[in-house]
Design a protein around this motif. Structure first.
Motif, PDB file in Angstrom:
ATOM      1  N   TYR A   4       0.826  -1.202   0.000  1.00  0.00           N
ATOM      2  CA  TYR A   4       0.000   0.000   0.000  1.00  0.00           C
ATOM      3  C   TYR A   4       0.868   1.264   0.000  1.00  0.00           C
ATOM      4  CZ  TYR A   4      -4.320  -2.599   0.753  1.00  0.00           C
ATOM      5  OH  TYR A   4      -5.404  -3.413   0.592  1.00  0.00           O
ATOM      6  N   PHE A   5       2.018   1.201   0.691  1.00  0.00           N
ATOM      7  CA  PHE A   5       2.936   2.336   0.706  1.00  0.00           C
ATOM      8  C   PHE A   5       3.424   2.642  -0.707  1.00  0.00           C
ATOM      9  CE2 PHE A   5       5.892   5.182   2.773  1.00  0.00           C
ATOM     10  CZ  PHE A   5       6.958   5.241   1.895  1.00  0.00           C
ATOM     11  N   TYR A   6       3.846   1.609  -1.441  1.00  0.00           N
ATOM     12  CA  TYR A   6       4.308   1.826  -2.817  1.00  0.00           C
ATOM     13  C   TYR A   6       3.171   2.329  -3.706  1.00  0.00           C
ATOM     14  CZ  TYR A   6       8.888  -0.300  -2.030  1.00  0.00           C
ATOM     15  OH  TYR A   6      10.173  -0.554  -1.589  1.00  0.00           O
ATOM     16  N   GLN A   7       1.995   1.756  -3.522  1.00  0.00           N
ATOM     17  CA  GLN A   7       0.853   2.207  -4.311  1.00  0.00           C
ATOM     18  C   GLN A   7       0.596   3.698  -4.067  1.00  0.00           C
ATOM     19  OE1 GLN A   7      -3.043   0.853  -3.060  1.00  0.00           O
ATOM     20  NE2 GLN A   7      -3.685   0.542  -5.185  1.00  0.00           N
ATOM     21  N   ALA A   8       0.689   4.109  -2.821  1.00  0.00           N
ATOM     22  CA  ALA A   8       0.489   5.520  -2.486  1.00  0.00           C
ATOM     23  C   ALA A   8       1.563   6.391  -3.127  1.00  0.00           C
ATOM     24  CB  ALA A   8       0.506   5.693  -0.968  1.00  0.00           C
ATOM     25  N   MET A   9       2.801   5.940  -3.060  1.00  0.00           N
ATOM     26  CA  MET A   9       3.910   6.707  -3.611  1.00  0.00           C
ATOM     27  C   MET A   9       3.776   6.866  -5.124  1.00  0.00           C
ATOM     28  SD  MET A   9       7.951   5.992  -2.895  1.00  0.00           S
ATOM     29  CE  MET A   9       7.883   4.398  -3.705  1.00  0.00           C
ATOM     30  N   PHE A  10       3.385   5.785  -5.822  1.00  0.00           N
ATOM     31  CA  PHE A  10       3.213   5.858  -7.278  1.00  0.00           C
ATOM     32  C   PHE A  10       2.080   6.817  -7.644  1.00  0.00           C
ATOM     33  CE2 PHE A  10       4.729   1.172  -7.241  1.00  0.00           C
ATOM     34  CZ  PHE A  10       6.049   1.584  -7.190  1.00  0.00           C
ATOM     35  N   ASN A  11       0.981   6.745  -6.918  1.00  0.00           N
ATOM     36  CA  ASN A  11      -0.138   7.648  -7.208  1.00  0.00           C
ATOM     37  C   ASN A  11       0.253   9.103  -6.993  1.00  0.00           C
ATOM     38  OD1 ASN A  11      -2.745   6.397  -8.038  1.00  0.00           O
ATOM     39  ND2 ASN A  11      -2.350   5.094  -6.265  1.00  0.00           N
ATOM     40  N   SER A  12       1.034   9.363  -5.968  1.00  0.00           N
ATOM     41  CA  SER A  12       1.473  10.732  -5.702  1.00  0.00           C
ATOM     42  C   SER A  12       2.323  11.275  -6.846  1.00  0.00           C
ATOM     43  CB  SER A  12       2.251  10.785  -4.387  1.00  0.00           C
ATOM     44  OG  SER A  12       2.650  12.103  -4.089  1.00  0.00           O
ATOM     45  N   MET A  13       3.106  10.389  -7.487  1.00  0.00           N
ATOM     46  CA  MET A  13       3.970  10.823  -8.591  1.00  0.00           C
ATOM     47  C   MET A  13       3.176  11.387  -9.763  1.00  0.00           C
ATOM     48  SD  MET A  13       6.843   7.817  -8.769  1.00  0.00           S
ATOM     49  CE  MET A  13       7.931   7.493  -7.380  1.00  0.00           C
ATOM     50  N   VAL A  14       1.956  10.907  -9.935  1.00  0.00           N
ATOM     51  CA  VAL A  14       1.129  11.390 -11.049  1.00  0.00           C
ATOM     52  C   VAL A  14      -0.005  12.273 -10.533  1.00  0.00           C
ATOM     53  CG1 VAL A  14       1.678   9.546 -12.661  1.00  0.00           C
ATOM     54  CG2 VAL A  14      -0.164   9.215 -11.007  1.00  0.00           C
ATOM     55  N   GLN A  15       0.190  12.812  -9.330  1.00  0.00           N
ATOM     56  CA  GLN A  15      -0.737  13.770  -8.719  1.00  0.00           C
ATOM     57  C   GLN A  15      -2.137  13.199  -8.487  1.00  0.00           C
ATOM     58  OE1 GLN A  15      -0.326  17.264 -11.285  1.00  0.00           O
ATOM     59  NE2 GLN A  15       1.110  18.156  -9.832  1.00  0.00           N
ATOM     60  N   ASN A  16      -2.219  11.891  -8.342  1.00  0.00           N
ATOM     61  CA  ASN A  16      -3.472  11.286  -7.879  1.00  0.00           C
ATOM     62  C   ASN A  16      -3.469  11.317  -6.352  1.00  0.00           C
ATOM     63  OD1 ASN A  16      -4.350  10.749 -10.440  1.00  0.00           O
ATOM     64  ND2 ASN A  16      -3.570   8.661 -10.475  1.00  0.00           N
ATOM     65  N   TYR A  17      -3.582  12.533  -5.807  1.00  0.00           N
ATOM     66  CA  TYR A  17      -3.338  12.719  -4.383  1.00  0.00           C
ATOM     67  C   TYR A  17      -4.372  12.016  -3.509  1.00  0.00           C
ATOM     68  CZ  TYR A  17       0.078  16.230  -5.817  1.00  0.00           C
ATOM     69  OH  TYR A  17       1.147  16.875  -6.378  1.00  0.00           O
ATOM     70  N   ASN A  18      -5.626  12.071  -3.896  1.00  0.00           N
ATOM     71  CA  ASN A  18      -6.651  11.415  -3.078  1.00  0.00           C
ATOM     72  C   ASN A  18      -6.401   9.916  -2.977  1.00  0.00           C
ATOM     73  OD1 ASN A  18      -8.328  13.572  -2.230  1.00  0.00           O
ATOM     74  ND2 ASN A  18      -9.162  13.734  -4.296  1.00  0.00           N
ATOM     75  N   GLN A  19      -6.074   9.290  -4.121  1.00  0.00           N
ATOM     76  CA  GLN A  19      -5.779   7.859  -4.103  1.00  0.00           C
ATOM     77  C   GLN A  19      -4.511   7.574  -3.305  1.00  0.00           C
ATOM     78  OE1 GLN A  19      -7.703   5.347  -5.247  1.00  0.00           O
ATOM     79  NE2 GLN A  19      -9.207   6.967  -5.624  1.00  0.00           N
ATOM     80  N   SER A  20      -3.555   8.482  -3.395  1.00  0.00           N
ATOM     81  CA  SER A  20      -2.313   8.314  -2.644  1.00  0.00           C
ATOM     82  C   SER A  20      -2.580   8.340  -1.141  1.00  0.00           C
ATOM     83  CB  SER A  20      -1.328   9.423  -3.026  1.00  0.00           C
ATOM     84  OG  SER A  20      -0.148   9.334  -2.257  1.00  0.00           O
ATOM     85  N   ILE A  21      -3.342   9.338  -0.704  1.00  0.00           N
ATOM     86  CA  ILE A  21      -3.651   9.457   0.727  1.00  0.00           C
ATOM     87  C   ILE A  21      -4.425   8.232   1.211  1.00  0.00           C
ATOM     88  CG2 ILE A  21      -4.993  10.781   2.413  1.00  0.00           C
ATOM     89  CD1 ILE A  21      -4.240  13.298   0.726  1.00  0.00           C
ATOM     90  N   LYS A  22      -5.340   7.771   0.384  1.00  0.00           N
ATOM     91  CA  LYS A  22      -6.128   6.590   0.739  1.00  0.00           C
ATOM     92  C   LYS A  22      -5.222   5.370   0.938  1.00  0.00           C
ATOM     93  CE  LYS A  22     -10.006   3.781  -0.937  1.00  0.00           C
ATOM     94  NZ  LYS A  22     -10.998   3.606  -2.033  1.00  0.00           N
ATOM     95  N   ALA A  23      -4.247   5.204   0.046  1.00  0.00           N
ATOM     96  CA  ALA A  23      -3.346   4.052   0.146  1.00  0.00           C
ATOM     97  C   ALA A  23      -2.424   4.176   1.360  1.00  0.00           C
ATOM     98  CB  ALA A  23      -2.532   3.906  -1.133  1.00  0.00           C
TER      99      ALA A  23
END
Length: 659
Positions: free
Chosen positions: A484-503
């Motif tokens: 989940y940490f990696y999933q959050a980090m990858f989402n943050s890279m493409v500015q999918n911030y809500n999904q990143s925070i959720k992960a």
């Protein structure tokens, strides 16, 4: 068999949808990055690409319209915001921006209708009130403007631009004390903006408090030494306080930065004439004529200088040109009469004298007892129309998109997060942490994680591939906090911030002691706030410029809630009191919340426990300089430069000179 086939089809559709979405997000992100860098033409190209693929998508029209607005392409901007409204008739910002564009084109009535519609849709938007207030200023309805700024401040009491705008409106109705009070409040809310100091300086100048005016204007110049309007305003202050040498220096600096500013040449010509430098005055008036060939004043004034130097034929030629441009200019006839007397043309002199007398009498009959403009004998049209100068202040030779309104921005260095270390990235931080080492030893994706003040620059396709791999891995191990940490980090890279925070939240739920997840979630929340602010508009404000009004752009400070960011950082510190990066990040948040004392304490503790972050020195230095602890602040800035922050040397040059 049919069920399995259907499942495969659905999976393929999902993959295709995700692929398209990521491509669009990539162009939006890159376009927005260009926009925030003032590379407006590059941003427009990126938004054009999105529009070609997704012609019914609102966002690219909105951002493209804003770029065109910043490039003064009002017709093009109008069409884009018109399209925004067509796509979403309930989007208040579409009406507001269309209203701004209409106002810029002097279509004030229609602009007011758009602002009214925007308020119907979003009555709690302070931006609509400030935009309408600015429009009221444009039509000189200052009382109405003040009412709108009052409403904006009821909604957002910390809106710096509303104070600046209301201050200008108050200055226009001679409420200079009220104007200064508003400018002061705006400066407190937006301390790194030189425009507020410039505006307050001109208000002090109007009160003939030249000492305070010069102090404020010097501060504006120090903050933004490449802005010609500040030197021009300082020249006005210096001239009124009889510092003629300083006035000349400032006019020279304006023309160094802005070589085609006619108003500055005109003012410098007058100054040269006053100090007896007649040839320089003639040269300056000639440059004004080159830039503004249909303006009567440079011809008239150059004629006067030529008359003083006994060049009577040259004076007659210039005054004749003034008369040709403005046939009712009585003073030009009077002046030419004097020159003709000097060369013995008595008949011509008498004729000019009679013409001047006739025109003055005609005007006096029309004006009644008001003889204010009798010398000009304006019997045909508004005299003011023929004395306006091209007085735009801009920076020459700027990069793409910035020629309109480039500013030198000194700002805090970004917060730090854990990201992927790419082979060509030399600006990651060397930090030892047991939890970080454990993640890197496991090496789930074959790369190394490192701390940095920027996201790793990876292609969208690479990030998409890793996200897909993460989803597959989660099927096998759904309670793995690191996935989940990696999933959050990858989402943050493409500015999918809500999904990143959720992960990140999922990772923390599985492992409540995951300090790095708290740290990165805090930074992601902080980045999301910054991103939302960057989507906000740069509200137009009024900047006092001598006797003229000059529109500039300034971004207002939104009222942000950093509570969740602080909570995450507090908990990360509780889990690991030696996590210096968390103190640094919390210092940034406190600084943005205007808790400067708390920010300095956090930057200091971050440096004490390590690592020795150059960003911590830089940000603490800026904060100290703002708090007028210049000596301490400049030492910190110097250390930041030593440790590799090149921007530090620009700050040293601007703020750390010996008094």
């Amino acid at each position: 068999m049919k069920l399995k086939f259907l499942t495969i089809c659905i999976s393929l559709l999902i993959v295709q949808s995700v692929s398209a979405q990521f491509d669009i997000n990539h162009y939006l992100r890159e376009g927005h990055r260009d926009l925030t860098k003032s590379n407006y033409t590059s941003a427009i190209n990126r938004f054009n690409t999105i529009i070609q693929v997704k012609p019914e998508m609102l966002e690219p029209y909105y951002f493209r319209g804003y770029c065109k607005f910043r490039l003064d392409d009002y017709p093009g901007a109008y069409l884009d915001f018109q399209r925004v409204i067509e796509l979403n008739p309930y989007f208040a910002e579409g009406y507001r921006f269309r209203g701004i564009i209409k106002a810029m084109q002097q279509d004030y009535q229609d602009a007011m209708e758009d602002f009214a519609r925007a308020l119907e849709l979003d009555a709690a938007s302070p931006n609509v009130y400030t935009s309408r207030g600015y429009t009221y200023i444009s039509i000189k309805n200052y009382e109405k403007a003040i009412e709108d700024f009052n409403e904006a401040l009821k909604i957002d009491k910390d809106m710096a631009s509303a104070y600046f705008q209301r201050g200008y409106a108050r200055a226009c109705i001679d409420d200079l004390d009220g104007a200064i009070e508003d400018f002061t409040k705006g400066i407190k809310l937006s301390p790194y903006s030189p425009d507020g100091y410039s505006q307050r300086a001109m208000a002090f100048c109007e009160k003939e408090d030249f000492k305070q005016a010069l102090t404020d204007m010097n501060h504006a110049v120090e903050m933004d030494p490449q802005n010609p309007i500040f030197y021009f305003n300082r020249a006005i202050i210096r001239y009124k306080s009889n510092d003629l040498n300083g006035t000349m220096d400032d006019y020279n600096k304006v023309l160094e930065l802005n070589p085609d500013n006619a108003l500055t040449y005109y003012n410098r010509a007058i100054l040269n004439s006053e100090i007896g430098n007649n040839q320089a005055a003639i040269s300056d008036y000639s440059k004004v004529i080159e830039l503004n060939p249909h303006n009567i004043l440079p011809y008239f004034n150059r004629g006067a200088v030529k008359f003083e130097t006994n060049d009577y034929y040259g004076a007659i030629e210039d005054w004749s040109q003034s008369i040709q441009i403005f046939p009712d200019f009585a003073r030009a006839y009077q002046a030419r009469s004097s020159a003709r007397m000097q060369i013995g043309d008595y008949l011509g002199a008498k004729k000019d004298e009679n013409t001047a007398k006739q025109k003055i009498e005609e005007y006096q009959k029309r004006a009644g007892n008001d003889s204010t403009l009798a010398d000009f004998a304006d019997t045909s049209y508004n005299f003011r129309k023929v004395i306006e100068f091209d007085s735009d202040f801009y920076r020459a030779n700027m990069e793409d998109g910035e020629v309109q309104n480039k500013k030198v921005v000194i700002e805090l260095k970004p917060s730090i997060l854990l990201t992927i270390k790419t082979p060509d990235d030399e600006k990651t931080l060397s930090v030892y942490m047991e939890s970080l080492e454990e993640l890197n030893r496991k090496g789930l994706y074959g790369f190394t994680l490192a701390f940095a003040d920027h996201q790793a620059e990876l292609s969208v396709d690479s990030v998409r591939t890793m996200l897909n791999q993460t989803e597959q891995a989660k099927i096998q191990s759904s309670f793995n906090s690191e996935l989940y940490f990696y999933q959050a980090m990858f989402n943050s890279m493409v500015q999918n911030y809500n999904q990143s925070i959720k992960a990140y939240t999922s990772a923390i739920s599985i492992n409540p002691l995951f300090e790095l997840a708290y740290l990165n979630r805090a930074t992601t929340r902080y980045l999301m706030i910054e991103y939302m602010n960057s989507l906000d508009d740069f509200s137009p404000i009024i900047s006092i410029s001598g006797d003229n009004a000059k529109r500039t752009e300034i971004k207002h400070d939104a009222e942000n809630d950093y509570t969740e960011v602080i909570n995450d950082l507090d908990y990360a510190i509780e889990l690991n009191p030696q996590l210096g990066i968390a103190y640094y990040n919390r210092g940034n948040v406190k600084c943005m919340s205007k808790d400067f004392t708390g920010a300095i304490a956090d930057y200091t503790y971050s440096l004490q426990i390590g690592p020795e972050l150059p960003q911590a020195y830089y940000n603490r230095g800026l904060t100290l300089i703002y708090l007028k602890e210049k000596e301490k602040g400049c030492i910190d800035i110097s250390k930041a430069g030593e440790l590799g922050i090149d921007d530090a040397y620009a700050v040293l040059k601007k703020y750390c000179k010996k008094d």
